[in-house]
Design a protein around this motif. Structure first.
Motif, mmCIF file in Angstrom:
data_model
loop_
_atom_site.group_PDB
_atom_site.id
_atom_site.type_symbol
_atom_site.label_atom_id
_atom_site.label_comp_id
_atom_site.label_asym_id
_atom_site.label_seq_id
_atom_site.Cartn_x
_atom_site.Cartn_y
_atom_site.Cartn_z
ATOM 1 N N ARG A 21 0.828 -1.205 0.000
ATOM 2 C CA ARG A 21 0.000 0.000 0.000
ATOM 3 C C ARG A 21 0.861 1.254 0.000
ATOM 4 O O ARG A 21 0.491 2.286 -0.565
ATOM 5 N N LYS A 22 2.050 1.152 0.617
ATOM 6 C CA LYS A 22 2.946 2.308 0.677
ATOM 7 C C LYS A 22 3.364 2.781 -0.710
ATOM 8 O O LYS A 22 3.565 3.970 -0.928
ATOM 9 N N ALA A 23 3.535 1.844 -1.647
ATOM 10 C CA ALA A 23 3.939 2.244 -2.999
ATOM 11 C C ALA A 23 2.928 3.213 -3.594
ATOM 12 O O ALA A 23 3.293 4.215 -4.213
ATOM 13 N N TYR A 24 1.650 2.913 -3.390
ATOM 14 C CA TYR A 24 0.604 3.805 -3.883
ATOM 15 C C TYR A 24 0.532 5.079 -3.046
ATOM 16 O O TYR A 24 0.453 6.186 -3.581
ATOM 17 N N GLY A 25 0.558 4.924 -1.737
ATOM 18 C CA GLY A 25 0.428 6.084 -0.854
ATOM 19 C C GLY A 25 1.504 7.128 -1.077
ATOM 20 O O GLY A 25 1.224 8.327 -1.145
ATOM 21 N N THR A 26 2.725 6.670 -1.207
ATOM 22 C CA THR A 26 3.840 7.592 -1.439
ATOM 23 C C THR A 26 3.663 8.339 -2.754
ATOM 24 O O THR A 26 3.840 9.559 -2.828
ATOM 25 N N GLU A 27 3.304 7.605 -3.794
ATOM 26 C CA GLU A 27 3.126 8.223 -5.118
ATOM 27 C C GLU A 27 1.956 9.211 -5.106
ATOM 28 O O GLU A 27 2.029 10.299 -5.687
ATOM 29 N N ILE A 28 0.872 8.846 -4.437
ATOM 30 C CA ILE A 28 -0.300 9.730 -4.368
ATOM 31 C C ILE A 28 0.042 10.996 -3.602
ATOM 32 O O ILE A 28 -0.281 12.112 -4.049
ATOM 33 N N ARG A 29 0.701 10.861 -2.438
ATOM 34 C CA ARG A 29 1.058 12.053 -1.663
ATOM 35 C C ARG A 29 1.974 12.981 -2.458
ATOM 36 O O ARG A 29 1.818 14.200 -2.421
ATOM 37 N N THR A 30 2.918 12.412 -3.193
ATOM 38 C CA THR A 30 3.818 13.227 -4.019
ATOM 39 C C THR A 30 3.032 13.967 -5.098
ATOM 40 O O THR A 30 3.233 15.170 -5.314
ATOM 41 N N ALA A 31 2.137 13.254 -5.764
ATOM 42 C CA ALA A 31 1.337 13.871 -6.830
ATOM 43 C C ALA A 31 0.437 14.974 -6.274
ATOM 44 O O ALA A 31 0.282 16.029 -6.889
ATOM 45 N N LEU A 32 -0.151 14.741 -5.109
ATOM 46 C CA LEU A 32 -1.003 15.754 -4.494
ATOM 47 C C LEU A 32 -0.200 17.000 -4.137
ATOM 48 O O LEU A 32 -0.648 18.123 -4.374
#
Length: 150
Positions: A21-32
């Motif tokens: 889940r961290k792979a997605y979470g990290t990418e989403i937070r960066t994009a946001l």
């Protein structure tokens, strides 16, 4: 002789799911953050993404789907309203129901989040075959259904 087992063979499934889940979470937070939405609260992108995919949603549906207390879900929606991601309106057909919709800022965050997910999905597809991804999705869906049936 080298151990033929993979590093993940001895890791319990919940730990693998959390790590993945961290792979997605990290990418989403960066994009946001890149689009000026770095104040998205924890679980906020889940709500924003849900509404982006499903349209205006009754608050009760969001509360049920989040799997947290009514108070915690209400506080999350309150925070999303205060930060300009969503707005609440009264359902015209049933004045007791509250409908949650995305604002322009919420749509921006949803788009950034969706693009981030697509990027991780593309990276994953470059590492493993489509059949493995399909099996993984089926396994995760079975776990979700197991929880819903309890």
């Amino acid at each position: 002789m080298a151990d033929p087992r993979a590093w993940y063979d001895d890791v319990v499934l919940p730990a693998l799911i959390r790590g993945a889940r961290k792979a997605y979470g990290t990418e989403i937070r960066t994009a946001l953050a890149e689009v000026g939405c770095d104040d998205m609260p924890r679980n906020g992108s889940y709500i924003v993404g849900w509404i982006a995919r499903n349209g205006p949603t009754p608050l009760s549906t969001l509360i049920g789907d989040l799997g947290v207390s009514k108070q915690a879900a209400g506080q999350l929606v309150d925070t999303l309203v205060l930060r300009g991601y969503v707005e609440r309106t009264t359902d015209a057909d049933d004045r007791r129901r509250v409908i949650v919709t995305l604002t322009e800022r919420g749509q921006l965050a949803a788009s950034a989040g969706a693009a981030a997910v697509a990027d991780v999905d593309a990276d994953l597809a470059a590492r493993i075959d489509a059949e493995s991804i399909t099996r993984t999705r089926a396994t995760l869906a079975a776990l979700i259904e197991l929880e819903r049936s309890r």
